[in-house]
Design an enzyme around this catalytic site. Sequence first.
Site, mmCIF file in Angstrom:
data_model
loop_
_atom_site.group_PDB
_atom_site.id
_atom_site.type_symbol
_atom_site.label_atom_id
_atom_site.label_comp_id
_atom_site.label_asym_id
_atom_site.label_seq_id
_atom_site.Cartn_x
_atom_site.Cartn_y
_atom_site.Cartn_z
ATOM 1 N N TYR A 11 -11.568 -5.025 10.167
ATOM 2 C CA TYR A 11 -10.924 -4.543 11.407
ATOM 3 C C TYR A 11 -10.842 -5.665 12.440
ATOM 4 O O TYR A 11 -11.809 -5.913 13.171
ATOM 5 C CB TYR A 11 -11.733 -3.348 11.964
ATOM 6 N N GLU A 13 0.861 -1.199 0.000
ATOM 7 C CA GLU A 13 0.000 0.000 0.000
ATOM 8 C C GLU A 13 0.889 1.238 0.000
ATOM 9 O O GLU A 13 1.884 1.297 0.730
ATOM 10 C CB GLU A 13 -0.904 -0.011 1.240
ATOM 11 N N GLN A 50 5.917 7.850 14.563
ATOM 12 C CA GLN A 50 4.907 6.941 14.023
ATOM 13 C C GLN A 50 4.234 6.166 15.158
ATOM 14 O O GLN A 50 3.022 5.974 15.164
ATOM 15 C CB GLN A 50 5.618 5.992 13.059
ATOM 16 N N ALA A 52 -19.638 1.531 3.329
ATOM 17 C CA ALA A 52 -18.923 0.984 2.176
ATOM 18 C C ALA A 52 -19.808 0.016 1.399
ATOM 19 O O ALA A 52 -19.754 -0.038 0.165
ATOM 20 C CB ALA A 52 -17.654 0.280 2.656
ATOM 21 N N GLU A 58 -20.167 -6.101 14.149
ATOM 22 C CA GLU A 58 -19.060 -5.806 13.223
ATOM 23 C C GLU A 58 -18.976 -6.908 12.152
ATOM 24 O O GLU A 58 -18.865 -6.621 10.960
ATOM 25 C CB GLU A 58 -17.764 -5.735 14.051
ATOM 26 N N LYS A 71 -21.106 -6.401 3.648
ATOM 27 C CA LYS A 71 -20.172 -5.864 2.645
ATOM 28 C C LYS A 71 -19.830 -6.935 1.608
ATOM 29 O O LYS A 71 -19.801 -6.669 0.406
ATOM 30 C CB LYS A 71 -18.867 -5.424 3.332
ATOM 31 N N HIS A 81 -8.069 3.080 -3.951
ATOM 32 C CA HIS A 81 -8.967 3.265 -2.810
ATOM 33 C C HIS A 81 -9.974 4.354 -3.192
ATOM 34 O O HIS A 81 -9.613 5.342 -3.840
ATOM 35 C CB HIS A 81 -8.203 3.749 -1.574
HETATM 36 P P1 FAD Z 1 -17.837 0.775 6.816
HETATM 37 O O1 FAD Z 1 -17.694 -0.570 6.204
HETATM 38 O O2 FAD Z 1 -19.026 1.574 6.411
HETATM 39 O O3 FAD Z 1 -17.810 0.568 8.408
HETATM 40 C C1 FAD Z 1 -17.789 1.674 9.308
HETATM 41 C C2 FAD Z 1 -18.547 1.300 10.592
HETATM 42 O O4 FAD Z 1 -19.932 1.136 10.277
HETATM 43 C C3 FAD Z 1 -18.106 -0.033 11.224
HETATM 44 O O5 FAD Z 1 -18.230 0.063 12.607
HETATM 45 C C4 FAD Z 1 -19.107 -1.036 10.677
HETATM 46 O O6 FAD Z 1 -19.294 -2.147 11.540
HETATM 47 C C5 FAD Z 1 -20.381 -0.195 10.568
HETATM 48 N N1 FAD Z 1 -21.195 -0.643 9.441
HETATM 49 C C6 FAD Z 1 -20.779 -1.068 8.228
HETATM 50 N N2 FAD Z 1 -21.825 -1.373 7.442
HETATM 51 C C7 FAD Z 1 -22.940 -1.104 8.174
HETATM 52 C C8 FAD Z 1 -24.330 -1.201 7.904
HETATM 53 N N3 FAD Z 1 -24.761 -1.637 6.712
HETATM 54 N N4 FAD Z 1 -25.205 -0.820 8.893
HETATM 55 C C9 FAD Z 1 -24.757 -0.351 10.094
HETATM 56 N N5 FAD Z 1 -23.439 -0.258 10.398
HETATM 57 C C10 FAD Z 1 -22.550 -0.626 9.460
HETATM 58 N N6 FAD Z 1 -9.569 6.006 4.608
HETATM 59 C C11 FAD Z 1 -9.389 6.975 3.667
HETATM 60 O O7 FAD Z 1 -9.905 8.100 3.810
HETATM 61 N N7 FAD Z 1 -8.654 6.731 2.541
HETATM 62 C C12 FAD Z 1 -8.073 5.514 2.311
HETATM 63 O O8 FAD Z 1 -7.423 5.327 1.286
HETATM 64 C C13 FAD Z 1 -8.238 4.479 3.278
HETATM 65 N N8 FAD Z 1 -7.724 3.255 3.088
HETATM 66 C C14 FAD Z 1 -7.944 2.251 4.014
HETATM 67 C C15 FAD Z 1 -7.424 0.977 3.774
HETATM 68 C C16 FAD Z 1 -7.617 -0.056 4.687
HETATM 69 C C17 FAD Z 1 -7.055 -1.435 4.396
HETATM 70 C C18 FAD Z 1 -8.349 0.195 5.888
HETATM 71 C C19 FAD Z 1 -8.548 -0.899 6.899
HETATM 72 C C20 FAD Z 1 -8.880 1.461 6.118
HETATM 73 C C21 FAD Z 1 -8.695 2.514 5.200
HETATM 74 N N9 FAD Z 1 -9.209 3.788 5.389
HETATM 75 C C22 FAD Z 1 -9.018 4.781 4.448
HETATM 76 C C23 FAD Z 1 -9.939 4.127 6.629
HETATM 77 C C24 FAD Z 1 -11.456 3.968 6.505
HETATM 78 O O9 FAD Z 1 -11.961 4.892 5.563
HETATM 79 C C25 FAD Z 1 -12.053 4.253 7.887
HETATM 80 O O10 FAD Z 1 -11.692 3.256 8.790
HETATM 81 C C26 FAD Z 1 -13.563 4.502 7.919
HETATM 82 O O11 FAD Z 1 -13.894 5.069 9.193
HETATM 83 C C27 FAD Z 1 -14.422 3.279 7.732
HETATM 84 O O12 FAD Z 1 -14.413 2.845 6.428
HETATM 85 P P2 FAD Z 1 -15.079 1.434 6.045
HETATM 86 O O13 FAD Z 1 -15.085 1.329 4.592
HETATM 87 O O14 FAD Z 1 -14.491 0.330 6.827
HETATM 88 O O15 FAD Z 1 -16.585 1.696 6.581
#
Ligand code: FAD
Length: 288
Positions: free
Chosen positions: A146, A19, A213, A126, A159, A166, A80
């Site tokens: 996570y 990454e 870091q 997402a 979670e 997803k 991303h």
């Molecule tokens: P979601 O999947 O929407 O989850 C967020 C929260 O909502 C979780 O607690 C989940 O359990 C809950 N949830 C999910 N779906 C539902 C549903 N249908 N109903 C109710 N609750 C739900 N951020 C950036 O800005 N740019 C990046 O490039 C970036 N890259 C990343 C790469 C990786 C590998 C990881 C692990 C994270 C990255 N992030 C990045 C951070 C990420 O955007 C944040 O962690 C963000 O807060 C959550 O994104 P998510 O897609 O996991 O969200």
Amino acid sequence: MKVSQVYKEKKDKKVLSFEIFPPKKDSELKNIDETLAVLCELKPDYISVTFGAGGSSNCNRTIELARKIKHEYHVEPVVHLTCLHYNKAEIDEFAKVLSDAGLENVLALRGDKNPNFPEKDDFKHASDLIAYMKERWNFCFLAACYPECHPESDGVVNEIKHLKTKVNSGAEVLLSQLFFDNDIFIRFQENCKVADINVPVIPGIMPVINAAQIKRMITMCGAAFPLRFQKIIHKYEDNKEALFEAGMSYALSQIIDLLASDIDGIHLYTMNNPLVARKICEGIRKII
Ligand code: FAD
């Protein structure tokens, strides 16, 4: 090539992915070329490129960088893409640019909530982004997971339930948040299996190599710091070179332990540091 296909084709081997993040300033663009040259020489199966949080001007750089990785370095990129601050029309615009550039893989994310950027109504999670894009565009979708729960999580059961949503929406590979305790990842992977999540769940490893870091990690990501790791950091925190060596060794031992388990690959958070990627690759060359 679609990344889901890479995991299928390398079934008995481990997939190695890196990454990187796009440079923030124009002056850093030259450095990223030098970084990419080294990273691509190490022959990762794919490189994912992060996307700036809500409305950041760096988003175009993400696409530029991904295009460069694919067409100049001939390595598969993953772009991303976050959705919380965009509407459907804006997401379609991004999708068109990606598609026109021949980019086939999207890590679909909600993105972090940020009081400085207004949220839009079209996508709450997402899974909404994946479901929407999958109907219209022919990408392979990856998603985040996570092992120690998302900071907003209301518990492991929900979670995992949301993670399943997803995957049901179309996520074909899950990349994990960084962690420092392999037992936590293995337990999470087992929970995924119990929940019938049958796509590759890939551990994300970030070598901790400097004191700034470490402080950032402690405040931001909420990952558990095992005592063994705390002792190492404490011992070497005032010695830059020793801390680098110790952090690399810790990450390498984490990776070697994981490779001996039932995993499909490793996702390395390179922090755009070619030395980190090179050292890790040298350490696992004979076993991956
Ligand atoms: P979601 O999947 O929407 O989850 C967020 C929260 O909502 C979780 O607690 C989940 O359990 C809950 N949830 C999910 N779906 C539902 C549903 N249908 N109903 C109710 N609750 C739900 N951020 C950036 O800005 N740019 C990046 O490039 C970036 N890259 C990343 C790469 C990786 C590998 C990881 C692990 C994270 C990255 N992030 C990045 C951070 C990420 O955007 C944040 O962690 C963000 O807060 C959550 O994104 P998510 O897609 O996991 O969200």
